[in-house]
Design an enzyme around this catalytic site. Structure first.
Site, PDB file in Angstrom:
ATOM      1  N   HIS A  21       0.824  -1.348   0.025  1.00 11.72           N
ATOM      2  CA  HIS A  21       0.009  -0.051   0.231  1.00 11.72           C
ATOM      3  C   HIS A  21       0.930   1.349  -0.210  1.00 11.72           C
ATOM      4  CE1 HIS A  21      -3.668   2.049   1.658  1.00 11.72           C
ATOM      5  NE2 HIS A  21      -2.901   3.100   1.273  1.00 11.72           N
ATOM      6  N   HIS A  23       1.276   5.431  -1.805  1.00 14.09           N
ATOM      7  CA  HIS A  23       0.996   6.520  -2.562  1.00 14.09           C
ATOM      8  C   HIS A  23       2.317   7.174  -3.338  1.00 14.09           C
ATOM      9  CE1 HIS A  23      -2.978   6.488  -1.036  1.00 14.09           C
ATOM     10  NE2 HIS A  23      -2.501   6.236  -0.015  1.00 14.09           N
ATOM     11  N   LYS A 106      -9.570  -0.962  -5.716  1.00 17.16           N
ATOM     12  CA  LYS A 106      -9.392  -0.228  -4.433  1.00 17.16           C
ATOM     13  C   LYS A 106     -10.813   0.525  -3.953  1.00 17.16           C
ATOM     14  CE  LYS A 106      -7.723   1.605  -0.625  1.00 17.16           C
ATOM     15  NZ  LYS A 106      -6.807   2.659  -0.106  1.00 17.16           N
ATOM     16  N   HIS A 143     -10.555   0.867   2.283  1.00 15.65           N
ATOM     17  CA  HIS A 143     -10.258   1.828   3.110  1.00 15.65           C
ATOM     18  C   HIS A 143     -11.537   1.741   4.086  1.00 15.65           C
ATOM     19  CE1 HIS A 143      -9.038   5.720   4.438  1.00 15.65           C
ATOM     20  NE2 HIS A 143     -10.041   5.782   5.105  1.00 15.65           N
ATOM     21  N   HIS A 178      -4.674  -0.458   6.166  1.00 12.66           N
ATOM     22  CA  HIS A 178      -4.125   0.238   7.480  1.00 12.66           C
ATOM     23  C   HIS A 178      -5.122   0.059   8.648  1.00 12.66           C
ATOM     24  CE1 HIS A 178      -7.170   2.864   5.191  1.00 12.66           C
ATOM     25  NE2 HIS A 178      -6.404   3.191   4.290  1.00 12.66           N
ATOM     26  N   ASP A 251       1.436   2.565   3.639  1.00 11.26           N
ATOM     27  CA  ASP A 251       0.372   3.919   3.350  1.00 11.26           C
ATOM     28  C   ASP A 251       1.303   5.014   3.310  1.00 11.26           C
ATOM     29  OD1 ASP A 251      -1.782   5.109   2.715  1.00 11.26           O
ATOM     30  OD2 ASP A 251      -2.615   5.151   4.809  1.00 11.26           O
ATOM     31  N   HIS A 255       2.798  14.351   1.263  1.00 13.48           N
ATOM     32  CA  HIS A 255       2.169  15.643   1.179  1.00 13.48           C
ATOM     33  C   HIS A 255       3.223  16.705   1.351  1.00 13.48           C
ATOM     34  CE1 HIS A 255      -2.094  14.544   0.864  1.00 13.48           C
ATOM     35  NE2 HIS A 255      -2.005  13.538   1.771  1.00 13.48           N
TER      36      HIS A 255
HETATM   37  O1  DOR Z   1      -3.758   9.384   5.490  1.00 14.80           O
HETATM   38  C1  DOR Z   1      -4.109   9.057   4.536  1.00 14.80           C
HETATM   39  N1  DOR Z   1      -3.474   9.682   3.415  1.00 14.80           N
HETATM   40  N2  DOR Z   1      -4.844   8.071   4.274  1.00 14.80           N
HETATM   41  C2  DOR Z   1      -5.416   7.624   3.086  1.00 14.80           C
HETATM   42  O2  DOR Z   1      -6.187   6.934   3.110  1.00 14.80           O
HETATM   43  C3  DOR Z   1      -5.165   8.297   1.750  1.00 14.80           C
HETATM   44  C4  DOR Z   1      -3.760   8.942   2.227  1.00 14.80           C
HETATM   45  C5  DOR Z   1      -3.469  10.406   0.704  1.00 14.80           C
HETATM   46  O3  DOR Z   1      -3.809   9.971  -0.336  1.00 14.80           O
HETATM   47  O4  DOR Z   1      -2.952  11.125   1.476  1.00 14.80           O
HETATM   48 ZN    ZN Z   2      -3.548   4.965   1.439  1.00 16.02          ZN
END
Ligand code: DOR
Ligand code: ZN
Length: 345
Positions: A21, A23, A106, A143, A178, A251, A255
């Site tokens: 998992h 991103h 997903k 999720h 998660h 996960d 950002h």
């Molecule tokens: O904290 C998270 N950030 N949980 C998620 O499910 C998505 C992820 C994100 O894409 O920023």
């Molecule tokens: Zn995630």
């Protein structure tokens, strides 16, 4: 034997870990996130909550190519692809995603997290997709939060809908992503063999007190929110139990620092650079390094029916100060000292 990690003097070696998992995002910063990941993992499952989302053959194939193009020459890193389940998708759309090589679809409940406003309101709304996935033996990755419930209860409140889904689709393999609560741990542990779960490093390492017991730390804010010591202990204990239903999914969700440090900060912990050293430190402290190779390098592959990774990863007991910023993001454990380091490959 390929499954056994071992402690040898001041180093710990294990089969190349999987991350089920992650991103990777898009645009300029994506290449550094991918490269950071490839330093720790042999394989990672890329989440589809991009803009626009991954929902068909061309979007999945071009995203995979972008990931692979970011890798250093000779890297053996593999990207496992997913698609996002949206209302209105039909069986043909699922077949097209399967033909593009996805391993999972997903399910984000509408409004549950970043870029999930377009998600389904219930499993019933995407019944045709779920039937097609069951027939094609694609894994349903979820999720698991009910967005209408109060923040701390969202995961628990989601479980009844999951229970009825399992009854309606007994052959569908499902991963609850998660895990964050003791209730979800018991639910998965007591569920059928078709039900597994991922666990992150941050939910194993931290509690609410770390996030907001003193000054607020937005870099630990994520969905589902990190919970209490009782929940953290339940997560650790189930990993210590060696249950093959529970495996690692970071996960890691970067950002940019500026976005996390202003009002309305989005959820997401950037754990890619520190997850493995921090986990080895934690499990060493707990005296349970023995369970890490299964959790990191075997159980997820077995659940997804993928071959185990080849190669090995070595960590050395060499302390380092985690910088305040890596790749333009504040990483998990920033400004702290971690006792273990990745050995450069
Ligand atoms: O904290 C998270 N950030 N949980 C998620 O499910 C998505 C992820 C994100 O894409 O920023
Ligand atoms: Zn995630």
């Amino acid at each position: 034997m390929n499954t056994v990690g071992y402690l040898e003097g001041e180093s710990f070696e294990l089969p190349m870990p999987d991350d089920f998992h992650v991103h990777f995002r898009q645009g300029g910063a994506m290449a550094s996130y991918v490269q950071r990941h490839a330093a720790s993992f042999g394989r990672a499952m890329a989440m589809p909550n991009t803009l626009p989302p991954l929902i068909d053959g061309p979007s999945i194939e071009s995203y995979r190519s972008e990931i692979l193009a970011a890798l250093p020459r000779g890297s053996g890193f593999q990207a496992l692809m997913t698609f996002k389940i949206l209302p209105g998708m039909d069986k043909k759309a699922v077949q097209a995603c399967a033909a593009a090589g996805v391993v999972a679809g997903k399910y984000y409940p509408s409004g549950a997290t970043t870029h999930a406003g377009d998600g389904p309101r219930s499993f019933r709304q995407v019944e045709e997709v779920l039937e097609a996935m069951e027939a094609l033996d694609l894994v349903l990755s979820i999720h698991g939060e009910a967005p209408q419930a109060s923040t701390f209860d969202r995961e628990k409140a989601f479980l009844p809908s999951l229970e009825s889904l399992i009854l309606r689709h007994p052959r569908l393999r499902i991963v609850l992503e998660h895990l964050s609560s003791a209730e979800a741990v018991s639910f998965v542990a007591g569920g059928p063999e078709t039900l597994g779960a991922t666990i992150t490093a941050h939910h194993l390492l931290f509690t609410l007190d770390d996030m907001m017991g003193g000054n607020l730390d937005p870099h630990l804010f994520c969905k589902p929110v990190i919970k209490t010591e009782k929940d953290r202990r339940a997560l650790l204990d189930v990993v210590f139990s060696g249950s093959r239903k529970f495996f690692f999914g970071s996960d890691s969700a970067p950002h940019e620092r500026a976005v996390k440090e202003k009002a309305k900060a989005p959820g997401g912990v950037y754990s890619a650079p520190t997850a493995l050293p921090a986990l080895v430190s934690l499990f060493e402290k707990e005296g349970r390094l023995d369970v890490l190779p299964g959790f990191l390098s075997a159980f997820g592959a077995d659940f997804y029916r993928l071959p185990r990774t080849s190669g090995r990863l070595r960590l050395v007991k060499k302390a380092w100060e985690v910088p305040q910023e890596m790749d333009g993001v504040v990483p998990m454990c920033a400004n702290t000292r971690i006792l273990w380091s990745l050995e450069p490959q």
